[in-house]
Design a protein around this motif. Structure first.
Motif, mmCIF file in Angstrom:
data_model
loop_
_atom_site.group_PDB
_atom_site.id
_atom_site.type_symbol
_atom_site.label_atom_id
_atom_site.label_comp_id
_atom_site.label_asym_id
_atom_site.label_seq_id
_atom_site.Cartn_x
_atom_site.Cartn_y
_atom_site.Cartn_z
ATOM 1 N N LYS A 4 5.267 -40.585 26.350
ATOM 2 C CA LYS A 4 5.886 -41.061 25.105
ATOM 3 C C LYS A 4 7.040 -42.019 25.408
ATOM 4 C CE LYS A 4 8.259 -39.380 20.953
ATOM 5 N NZ LYS A 4 8.778 -38.162 20.251
ATOM 6 N N THR A 5 7.861 -41.656 26.385
ATOM 7 C CA THR A 5 9.038 -42.469 26.732
ATOM 8 C C THR A 5 8.633 -43.841 27.264
ATOM 9 O OG1 THR A 5 10.296 -40.466 27.243
ATOM 10 C CG2 THR A 5 11.152 -42.545 28.100
ATOM 11 N N LYS A 6 7.644 -43.864 28.151
ATOM 12 C CA LYS A 6 7.203 -45.149 28.732
ATOM 13 C C LYS A 6 6.543 -46.033 27.680
ATOM 14 C CE LYS A 6 5.166 -43.215 32.352
ATOM 15 N NZ LYS A 6 4.384 -43.056 33.590
ATOM 16 N N LYS A 7 5.772 -45.427 26.797
ATOM 17 C CA LYS A 7 5.128 -46.206 25.729
ATOM 18 C C LYS A 7 6.177 -46.845 24.832
ATOM 19 C CE LYS A 7 1.710 -45.826 21.995
ATOM 20 N NZ LYS A 7 0.816 -44.903 21.245
ATOM 21 N N SER A 8 7.199 -46.058 24.477
ATOM 22 C CA SER A 8 8.285 -46.572 23.634
ATOM 23 C C SER A 8 9.050 -47.678 24.356
ATOM 24 C CB SER A 8 9.238 -45.430 23.273
ATOM 25 O OG SER A 8 10.365 -45.913 22.587
ATOM 26 N N PHE A 9 9.338 -47.460 25.664
ATOM 27 C CA PHE A 9 10.086 -48.443 26.443
ATOM 28 C C PHE A 9 9.316 -49.760 26.550
ATOM 29 C CE2 PHE A 9 11.449 -49.915 30.844
ATOM 30 C CZ PHE A 9 12.638 -50.456 30.394
ATOM 31 N N LYS A 10 8.018 -49.653 26.792
ATOM 32 C CA LYS A 10 7.178 -50.843 26.910
ATOM 33 C C LYS A 10 7.156 -51.624 25.598
ATOM 34 C CE LYS A 10 2.469 -52.242 28.147
ATOM 35 N NZ LYS A 10 1.143 -51.764 28.584
ATOM 36 N N ASN A 11 7.024 -50.919 24.489
ATOM 37 C CA ASN A 11 7.023 -51.580 23.169
ATOM 38 C C ASN A 11 8.353 -52.260 22.899
ATOM 39 O OD1 ASN A 11 4.380 -50.861 22.580
ATOM 40 N ND2 ASN A 11 4.970 -48.933 21.597
ATOM 41 N N HIS A 12 9.443 -51.624 23.311
ATOM 42 C CA HIS A 12 10.765 -52.220 23.134
ATOM 43 C C HIS A 12 10.895 -53.499 23.971
ATOM 44 C CE1 HIS A 12 12.717 -49.414 20.524
ATOM 45 N NE2 HIS A 12 12.584 -48.378 21.343
ATOM 46 N N LEU A 13 10.413 -53.440 25.222
ATOM 47 C CA LEU A 13 10.487 -54.619 26.084
ATOM 48 C C LEU A 13 9.733 -55.800 25.478
ATOM 49 C CD1 LEU A 13 10.073 -53.288 29.757
ATOM 50 C CD2 LEU A 13 12.145 -54.131 28.649
ATOM 51 N N LYS A 14 8.607 -55.500 24.837
ATOM 52 C CA LYS A 14 7.813 -56.571 24.214
ATOM 53 C C LYS A 14 8.601 -57.278 23.119
ATOM 54 C CE LYS A 14 3.128 -54.888 25.119
ATOM 55 N NZ LYS A 14 1.869 -54.379 24.523
ATOM 56 N N THR A 15 9.493 -56.545 22.444
ATOM 57 C CA THR A 15 10.262 -57.148 21.341
ATOM 58 C C THR A 15 11.313 -58.137 21.841
ATOM 59 O OG1 THR A 15 11.955 -55.399 21.288
ATOM 60 C CG2 THR A 15 9.966 -55.065 19.943
ATOM 61 N N ILE A 16 11.669 -58.040 23.134
ATOM 62 C CA ILE A 16 12.700 -58.954 23.658
ATOM 63 C C ILE A 16 12.133 -59.865 24.754
ATOM 64 C CG2 ILE A 16 14.624 -57.423 23.094
ATOM 65 C CD1 ILE A 16 14.660 -56.740 26.167
ATOM 66 N N SER A 17 10.819 -60.002 24.782
ATOM 67 C CA SER A 17 10.188 -60.867 25.781
ATOM 68 C C SER A 17 9.506 -62.043 25.100
ATOM 69 C CB SER A 17 9.166 -60.072 26.602
ATOM 70 O OG SER A 17 9.799 -59.016 27.288
ATOM 71 N N LYS A 18 9.335 -63.118 25.844
ATOM 72 C CA LYS A 18 8.690 -64.290 25.260
ATOM 73 C C LYS A 18 7.847 -65.024 26.288
ATOM 74 C CE LYS A 18 10.327 -68.405 25.093
ATOM 75 N NZ LYS A 18 10.929 -69.673 24.745
ATOM 76 N N LYS A 19 6.876 -65.745 25.785
ATOM 77 C CA LYS A 19 6.029 -66.616 26.602
ATOM 78 C C LYS A 19 6.189 -68.050 26.131
ATOM 79 C CE LYS A 19 1.862 -65.678 27.594
ATOM 80 N NZ LYS A 19 0.416 -65.426 27.433
ATOM 81 N N GLY A 20 5.918 -68.973 27.023
ATOM 82 C CA GLY A 20 5.911 -70.381 26.649
ATOM 83 C C GLY A 20 7.298 -70.967 26.471
ATOM 84 N N PHE A 21 7.359 -72.307 26.494
ATOM 85 C CA PHE A 21 8.614 -73.026 26.319
ATOM 86 C C PHE A 21 8.844 -73.369 24.860
ATOM 87 C CE2 PHE A 21 7.694 -74.236 30.813
ATOM 88 C CZ PHE A 21 8.882 -73.784 31.380
ATOM 89 N N SER A 22 10.097 -73.373 24.449
ATOM 90 C CA SER A 22 10.458 -73.855 23.121
ATOM 91 C C SER A 22 10.417 -75.385 23.131
ATOM 92 C CB SER A 22 11.868 -73.381 22.754
ATOM 93 O OG SER A 22 12.822 -74.006 23.615
ATOM 94 N N LYS A 23 10.538 -75.993 21.947
ATOM 95 C CA LYS A 23 10.538 -77.458 21.854
ATOM 96 C C LYS A 23 11.709 -78.056 22.633
ATOM 97 C CE LYS A 23 8.083 -78.000 17.468
ATOM 98 N NZ LYS A 23 8.150 -78.496 16.079
ATOM 99 N N LEU A 24 12.866 -77.372 22.568
ATOM 100 C CA LEU A 24 14.047 -77.846 23.295
ATOM 101 C C LEU A 24 13.806 -77.797 24.799
ATOM 102 C CD1 LEU A 24 16.999 -78.784 23.301
ATOM 103 C CD2 LEU A 24 17.688 -76.372 23.244
ATOM 104 N N GLU A 25 13.181 -76.702 25.268
ATOM 105 C CA GLU A 25 12.898 -76.562 26.691
ATOM 106 C C GLU A 25 11.847 -77.569 27.153
ATOM 107 O OE1 GLU A 25 14.021 -71.825 26.594
ATOM 108 O OE2 GLU A 25 11.937 -72.491 26.379
ATOM 109 N N GLU A 26 10.874 -77.846 26.300
ATOM 110 C CA GLU A 26 9.871 -78.877 26.614
ATOM 111 C C GLU A 26 10.540 -80.231 26.754
ATOM 112 O OE1 GLU A 26 6.905 -78.692 27.464
ATOM 113 O OE2 GLU A 26 5.953 -76.922 26.631
#
Length: 606
Positions: free
Chosen positions: A508-530
């Motif tokens: 339960k703890t790892k599942k919750s932690f993984k879901n939380h990490l997904k909320t603060i993670s990102k893929k790809g560059f923003s327009k500014l970074e591009e």
């Protein structure tokens, strides 16, 4: 005598004006000291010469003008040299990379050119004065050597102030760049040495020094250790290229992308976290960890996966920082089932072949070399130990227990890691100027002092300098029988009331932690970074047109100092320039720079 005093006052006033205009920090220190109205040293004129007196006892017991002439006359006869380059043997591969560009390969090209060079002309381009006394010898030595840059180090502000009555520092500055380190802390000394090394790095090969007196003898060792720590081969330019290249790949192709380390989070708050690394003390606690693993969130360095596997201890979180392919492959060489449910937090430097080996859905990346994703945080450090602590604190851990983070050798055996570690060193004999084998003493966790290497001392400094905001309201308990870390409490196993620790629902703890990490993670560059990436492409084109490497690069650097590409190329020059000074074939640097530029073109087209 009155005429002599008047001359001294004029020299002093000239110096004060010089420091006020050119070195205001030193001027301020002098002003603050004078306001204290304190005198423990003074200058006397005895037997027709000046003497430095300390509380009525002679400190500088000779004619300073005669001494200055003697020092200047014999400056080429002593062996007071800090050697910052290797000219006798090849540099071992830094890691095991399937990359075209490796720093060791580039440096070895220079070393091979210099191997047959029997006699080096130890041109004195940079010079360090360790201690000033009355300073007269500074001007006399300068007339002989005429160095391009001087670093003047004096621990005592009062002695330095007295030197202002007899030494013309402005004259010394007319043909040379002056750097000062006066009445300093350790961090200020490091900063001064860094500035000195950064200036005209082509002269960072053989740096002579003059020791004013035996009172400053310990400073030689301190400076030598720092110069070893700052050697660019320790963390070379190629590391940044790997971070850039692989970071681009993971931002585009990983499932979860990069963790935002700046976002406010309390994912691990109030959970007892047991962070395990590969230090010698891991052996001592292995039965306790095995027995009580369900009462802690087990976080481990990837380097000890095999050891945990053989002791049936399942990790909940794995931290992987190493970049070398075979190193990390060896670390993960256990049954995949063993770590399939673990969350893996990895450096963006991780080899892409390793990434393909493990379950993509459980891997999250952190930026450890450069901040490709703007405002997502950059964790710098020395080992998985100090970086791991920073990661856990960034993710909200406030109840942290450390085992195997000794940051010291086992003084009984000389070993650097636990007994069955796949790569351990046994340091029986220390090697001077060796980052991994030179031994120094530091404050111990359970002992007054322990022996450690410069590598681990660097790690200790990294932990001790963790941002106070990151560490506030956190309890960190160090169970390791090694070095002491600031803001931690030493804790023995017998003092842990384990019955107060509840059994944790790991799934339960790892599942919750993984879901939380997904909320603060990102893929790809923003327009500014591009947009920033497109600017880098233009800079790469400019670098391709360089004709005069030193002059043209400096112009581009001054204009685009914040560019990743420019910063990495500058790291390349800091590494190779001291060697390039001595080789006849100046095309080596030009050829290598072209290869680096081609690598950048490949990265920014991806």
């Amino acid at each position: 005598m009155q005429e002599i005093q008047q001359t001294m006052i004029e020299i002093y006033q000239k110096n004060i004006s010089y420091f006020k205009l050119n070195h205001p920090d030193i001027f301020e220190k002098i002003q603050l000291f004078e306001k204290m109205n304190k005198e423990t040293y003074h200058i006397d004129f005895i037997d027709n010469h000046f003497e430095l007196i300390h509380n009525n006892a002679k400190t500088y017991n000779c004619d300073p003008f005669y001494d200055a002439q003697y020092r200047a006359k014999n400056i080429f006869n002593n062996e007071n040299i800090f050697s910052l380059i290797n000219t006798s043997s090849e540099i071992l591969d830094y890691g095991d990379f399937d990359e075209t560009i490796t720093s060791s390969k580039y440096i070895n090209e220079y070393i091979n050119e210099l191997k047959n060079k029997k006699d080096f002309e130890y041109d004195i381009n940079k010079f360090i004065f360790i201690g000033t006394l009355l300073g007269i010898h500074l001007n006399d030595i300068d007339k002989i050597i005429q160095a391009k840059a001087y670093l003047i180090i004096e621990p005592n502000i009062e002695i330095f102030r007295l030197s202002l009555f007899l030494t013309d520092y402005e004259e010394l500055s007319l043909n040379s760049k002056l750097f000062f380190c006066i009445n300093f802390s350790d961090s200020q000394l490091k900063n001064s040495l860094n500035k000195f090394l950064s200036y005209k790095s082509i002269y960072n090969n053989f740096i002579r020094f003059e020791l004013a007196s035996k009172n400053e003898l310990e400073l030689i060792s301190t400076i030598s250790e720092f110069l070893t720590l700052e050697n660019k081969i320790r963390y070379p330019f190629s590391e940044y290229i790997y971070g850039l290249k692989r970071g681009f790949y993971y931002l585009n192709y990983s499932t979860n992308g990069f963790i935002n380390l700046y976002s406010k989070k309390e994912f691990l708050k109030d959970l007892p976290i047991l962070f395990l690394a590969a230090g010698p003390s891991l052996d001592k606690y292995i039965e306790f960890i095995k027995k009580e693993q369900d009462r802690f969130i087990i976080v481990c360095a990837a380097a000890i996966l095999k050891h945990l596997y053989s002791n049936d201890i399942k990790p909940d979180i794995i931290i992987s920082i190493d970049a070398g392919k075979s190193t990390v492959k060896n670390q993960f060489d256990v049954e995949k089932e063993f770590y399939k449910d673990a969350i893996i937090i990895a450096s963006i430097k991780t080899d892409t072949d390793i990434f393909k080996m493990i379950d993509n859905s459980n891997v999250f990346f952190i930026q450890t070399t450069l901040e490709l994703v703007n405002k997502f945080g950059l964790l710098t450090g020395v080992t998985v130990g100090d970086i791991g602590i920073k990661i856990l604190l960034s993710l909200g851990a406030n109840n942290l227990y450390l085992i195997g983070l000794d940051a010291a050798i086992n003084e009984d055996t000389g070993e650097t890691h636990f007994s069955s570690y796949y790569y351990k060193k046994n340091i029986q004999k220390e090697e001077e100027n060796s980052y991994k084998n030179h031994l120094v003493s530091v404050k111990g966790n359970f002992k007054d002092e322990v022996k450690t290497t410069l590598l681990y001392k660097d790690m200790i400094d990294s932990i001790n300098s963790i941002d106070s905001k990151l560490i506030e309201n956190s309890s960190i308990f160090n169970l390791s029988n090694g070095a002491y870390f600031n803001n931690t409490s030493k804790l023995k196993l017998i003092d842990i009331n384990i019955q107060n620790f509840k059994i944790i629902d790991k799934e339960k703890t790892k599942k919750s932690f993984k879901n939380h990490l997904k909320t603060i993670s990102k893929k790809g560059f923003s327009k500014l970074e591009e947009s920033e990436n497109k600017k880098e492409q233009k800079i790469i084109k400019k670098l391709s047109t360089i004709r005069d490497i030193e002059k043209d690069f400096l112009n581009i650097q001054n204009k685009y100092n914040n560019s990743f590409v420019i910063q990495i190329v500058n790291e390349y020059f800091l590494l190779t320039n001291p060697y390039n000074y001595y080789v006849k074939d100046k095309n080596i640097q030009e050829k290598q720079l072209k290869e680096i530029i081609e690598e950048f073109k490949t990265i920014y087209k991806s």
